[in-house]
Design an enzyme around this catalytic site. Sequence first.
Site, PDB file in Angstrom:
ATOM      1  CE1 TYR A  18      40.354 107.509  66.693  1.00  0.00           C
ATOM      2  CE2 TYR A  18      40.667 109.881  66.686  1.00  0.00           C
ATOM      3  CZ  TYR A  18      41.133 108.610  66.422  1.00  0.00           C
ATOM      4  OH  TYR A  18      42.388 108.450  65.890  1.00  0.00           O
ATOM      5  CD  GLU A  40      45.708 108.731  60.555  1.00  0.00           C
ATOM      6  OE1 GLU A  40      45.629 109.768  59.863  1.00  0.00           O
ATOM      7  OE2 GLU A  40      45.385 108.703  61.747  1.00  0.00           O
ATOM      8  CD1 TRP A  48      40.025 111.625  63.413  1.00  0.00           C
ATOM      9  CD2 TRP A  48      40.943 110.606  61.658  1.00  0.00           C
ATOM     10  NE1 TRP A  48      40.216 110.291  63.736  1.00  0.00           N
ATOM     11  CE2 TRP A  48      40.784 109.650  62.675  1.00  0.00           C
ATOM     12  CE3 TRP A  48      41.497 110.192  60.453  1.00  0.00           C
ATOM     13  CZ2 TRP A  48      41.160 108.309  62.524  1.00  0.00           C
ATOM     14  CZ3 TRP A  48      41.869 108.861  60.310  1.00  0.00           C
ATOM     15  CH2 TRP A  48      41.697 107.943  61.345  1.00  0.00           C
TER      16      TRP A  48
END
Length: 187
Positions: A18, A40, A48
């Site tokens: 990522y 988000e 995350w």
Amino acid sequence: MKKHRCGWCEGDDLYEAYHDQEWGVPVYDDDTLFEFLILETFQAGLSWITILRKRENFRAAFDNFDYKKIANYKQDKIDTLLLDAGIIRNKLKVNATVTNAQNFMKIQEEFGSFSKYIWEFVNGKPIKNNLKNYKNAPATTNISDALSKDLKKRGFKFVGPTVVYAHMQATGMVNDHEAECFRYKEV
């Protein structure tokens, strides 16, 4: 020779991929901007990496992040989502996703695209910070505060300044790669 990466992603293959391929790359495509907005939103209060691990489940559950479909979700679809163990089953966040999709399209109508709207907050080009260590990155800035306030005024939910700043980092509105990271100059 090993590539120098930002310290936050090291040691996890998914995180590194990522970081290496997506994080901090400027995004001007409304579909991708909406995908990150959903992710988000669900990340608020969580890590995350938790969201990244569930990303494909979110994609399947939320019709490939199609905001036009999501904006029209009825209660039966919302109830189905709340039973889906593959995503974060938070009623407020699921409902916020529907509301945010509706408001996303209102911004598109007003500005021509969500991209035009959001990128105006940074005058159309990424802010390039010069971080020695990712831990020194701010959680919010005056710009994320202003953007958050404007989004909330437009009816968006779960878009506090910290969530908005994370969105800005993810979508390349701000380059918070460590200055020694191989991606810093690339993005």
